[in-house]
Design an enzyme around this catalytic site. Structure first.
Site, short mmCIF file in Angstrom:
data_model
loop_
_atom_site.label_atom_id
_atom_site.label_comp_id
_atom_site.label_asym_id
_atom_site.label_seq_id
_atom_site.Cartn_x
_atom_site.Cartn_y
_atom_site.Cartn_z
N ASP A 37 49.78 50.46 33.69
CA ASP A 37 50.54 50.95 33.25
C ASP A 37 51.80 51.07 33.15
O ASP A 37 51.36 50.35 31.73
CB ASP A 37 51.06 51.32 35.33
CG ASP A 37 51.22 50.12 35.96
OD1 ASP A 37 51.80 48.93 35.27
OD2 ASP A 37 51.51 49.96 37.24
N HIS A 38 52.40 51.84 33.44
CA HIS A 38 54.11 51.02 32.73
C HIS A 38 54.91 50.00 32.35
O HIS A 38 55.22 49.13 32.10
CB HIS A 38 55.11 52.51 32.89
CG HIS A 38 55.31 52.02 34.53
ND1 HIS A 38 54.79 52.90 35.62
CD2 HIS A 38 56.46 51.90 35.37
CE1 HIS A 38 54.81 52.42 36.36
NE2 HIS A 38 55.96 52.06 36.97
N CYS A 83 48.14 45.84 35.63
CA CYS A 83 49.16 46.58 36.38
C CYS A 83 50.19 45.47 36.54
O CYS A 83 50.01 44.26 36.36
CB CYS A 83 49.09 47.67 37.33
SG CYS A 83 48.44 47.12 38.93
N GLY A 84 51.74 45.82 37.34
CA GLY A 84 52.11 44.40 38.19
C GLY A 84 51.50 43.56 38.64
O GLY A 84 51.56 41.92 38.54
N THR A 85 50.87 44.22 39.48
CA THR A 85 49.99 42.40 40.89
C THR A 85 48.46 42.73 40.20
O THR A 85 47.66 41.60 40.25
CB THR A 85 49.75 43.71 42.47
OG1 THR A 85 49.06 44.64 41.92
CG2 THR A 85 51.39 42.50 42.22
N GLY A 86 48.04 44.11 39.32
CA GLY A 86 46.36 43.63 39.38
C GLY A 86 45.90 44.62 40.08
O GLY A 86 44.70 45.24 39.41
N GLY A 121 46.03 47.07 42.26
CA GLY A 121 45.65 48.94 42.32
C GLY A 121 44.90 49.34 41.32
O GLY A 121 44.07 49.58 41.44
N HIS A 130 28.97 34.93 37.78
CA HIS A 130 28.09 35.11 39.18
C HIS A 130 28.02 36.94 39.44
O HIS A 130 27.03 36.79 40.21
CB HIS A 130 29.06 34.30 39.90
CG HIS A 130 28.81 32.49 39.99
ND1 HIS A 130 29.12 31.77 41.54
CD2 HIS A 130 28.29 32.36 38.77
CE1 HIS A 130 28.59 30.74 40.67
NE2 HIS A 130 28.76 31.24 39.80
N ASN A 131 29.36 37.82 39.46
CA ASN A 131 28.69 38.84 39.83
C ASN A 131 28.84 39.87 38.27
O ASN A 131 28.96 41.28 39.04
CB ASN A 131 30.95 39.07 40.28
CG ASN A 131 31.01 38.12 41.44
OD1 ASN A 131 32.00 37.30 40.73
ND2 ASN A 131 29.93 37.60 42.64
N ARG A 160 53.30 41.38 36.63
CA ARG A 160 54.28 40.75 37.22
C ARG A 160 53.95 39.18 37.96
O ARG A 160 54.44 38.20 38.80
CB ARG A 160 54.49 41.48 38.33
CG ARG A 160 55.32 43.03 37.61
CD ARG A 160 56.25 43.62 38.44
NE ARG A 160 56.66 45.10 38.02
CZ ARG A 160 56.64 45.92 38.17
NH1 ARG A 160 56.21 46.46 39.39
NH2 ARG A 160 56.91 46.74 37.49
N ARG A 171 19.93 33.40 40.46
CA ARG A 171 20.12 33.37 42.16
C ARG A 171 21.58 34.56 42.60
O ARG A 171 21.24 35.48 43.21
CB ARG A 171 20.44 32.17 42.68
CG ARG A 171 21.70 31.54 42.43
CD ARG A 171 21.85 30.53 42.72
NE ARG A 171 22.87 29.37 42.44
CZ ARG A 171 23.90 29.14 42.72
NH1 ARG A 171 24.67 30.40 44.23
NH2 ARG A 171 25.22 28.70 42.40
N HIS A 172 22.27 35.02 40.81
CA HIS A 172 22.77 35.56 41.38
C HIS A 172 22.46 36.99 40.84
O HIS A 172 23.31 38.23 41.69
CB HIS A 172 24.38 35.36 40.51
CG HIS A 172 25.36 34.20 40.68
ND1 HIS A 172 25.68 33.38 41.78
CD2 HIS A 172 24.44 32.73 39.63
CE1 HIS A 172 25.57 32.13 41.36
NE2 HIS A 172 25.27 32.18 39.72
N ARG A 226 22.21 39.42 43.90
CA ARG A 226 23.40 39.91 44.29
C ARG A 226 24.03 41.09 43.40
O ARG A 226 24.50 42.23 44.76
CB ARG A 226 24.07 38.48 45.33
CG ARG A 226 24.01 37.50 45.97
CD ARG A 226 24.39 36.61 45.91
NE ARG A 226 23.99 35.30 46.47
CZ ARG A 226 23.61 34.26 45.99
NH1 ARG A 226 24.00 33.63 45.63
NH2 ARG A 226 23.00 32.77 47.25
#
Length: 149
Positions: free
Chosen positions: A12-13, A69-72, A74, A102-103, A113, A136-137, A140
């Site tokens: 984002d901006h 983004c600001g926090t990651g 959203g 693992h994922n 930020r 094993r992952h 899942r």
């Protein structure tokens, strides 16, 4: 690492400077960067940018994606609404390695930020250098994929 060396970046901006630094960094490591913007500082909606990047990954056009983004948080939530995407927000290198190992995450989200440029580039390096361990992952990850059905 994957044969497809294309990586999509979006933000984002609030995160344009960090995204541009990441783009230069991963390009220097041999990745073909698909930077889908934005390029101007006017306010923009992170869900649109998270979705657009996620669609590039889900389609196979790009092997991996990085969204900022600001926090990651959203932009990560928006990316994860696209079927086939597993995006994790990270503020440390351990988590970046684990979401890949693992994922089988195919996208990384960062908060401009939350982390500075130096740490962000270390997180990106950890994410890109780590392969899915399978074993094993795998069952899942299959369970996560089944939730999309």
């Amino acid at each position: 690492m994957t044969a497809n060396r294309r990586i999509v970046l979006s933000s984002d901006h609030a995160a344009i400077p960090l995204r541009q630094a990441i783009a230069a960094h991963v390009a220097a490591k041999g990745w073909e960067v698909v930077d889908i913007g934005p390029t101007t500082p006017e306010s923009t909606d992170y869900p649109r940018h998270g979705e657009a990047a996620a669609r590039r990954v889900a389609s196979g056009d790009c092997a991996l994606g990085i969204v900022v983004c600001g926090t990651g948080q959203g932009i990560m939530m928006a990316a994860n609404k696209v079927k086939g995407v597993r995006c994790g927000v990270c503020a440390d290198t351990f988590s970046a390695r684990m979401i890949r190992a693992h994922n089988d995450a195919n996208m990384l989200a960062l908060g401009a930020r939350v982390v500075g440029e130096g740490l962000a580039l270390e997180i990106v390096d950890a994410f890109l250098a780590t392969e899915f361990e399978g074993g094993r992952h795998a069952p899942r990850v299959a369970m996560i994929k089944a939730l999309e059905a």
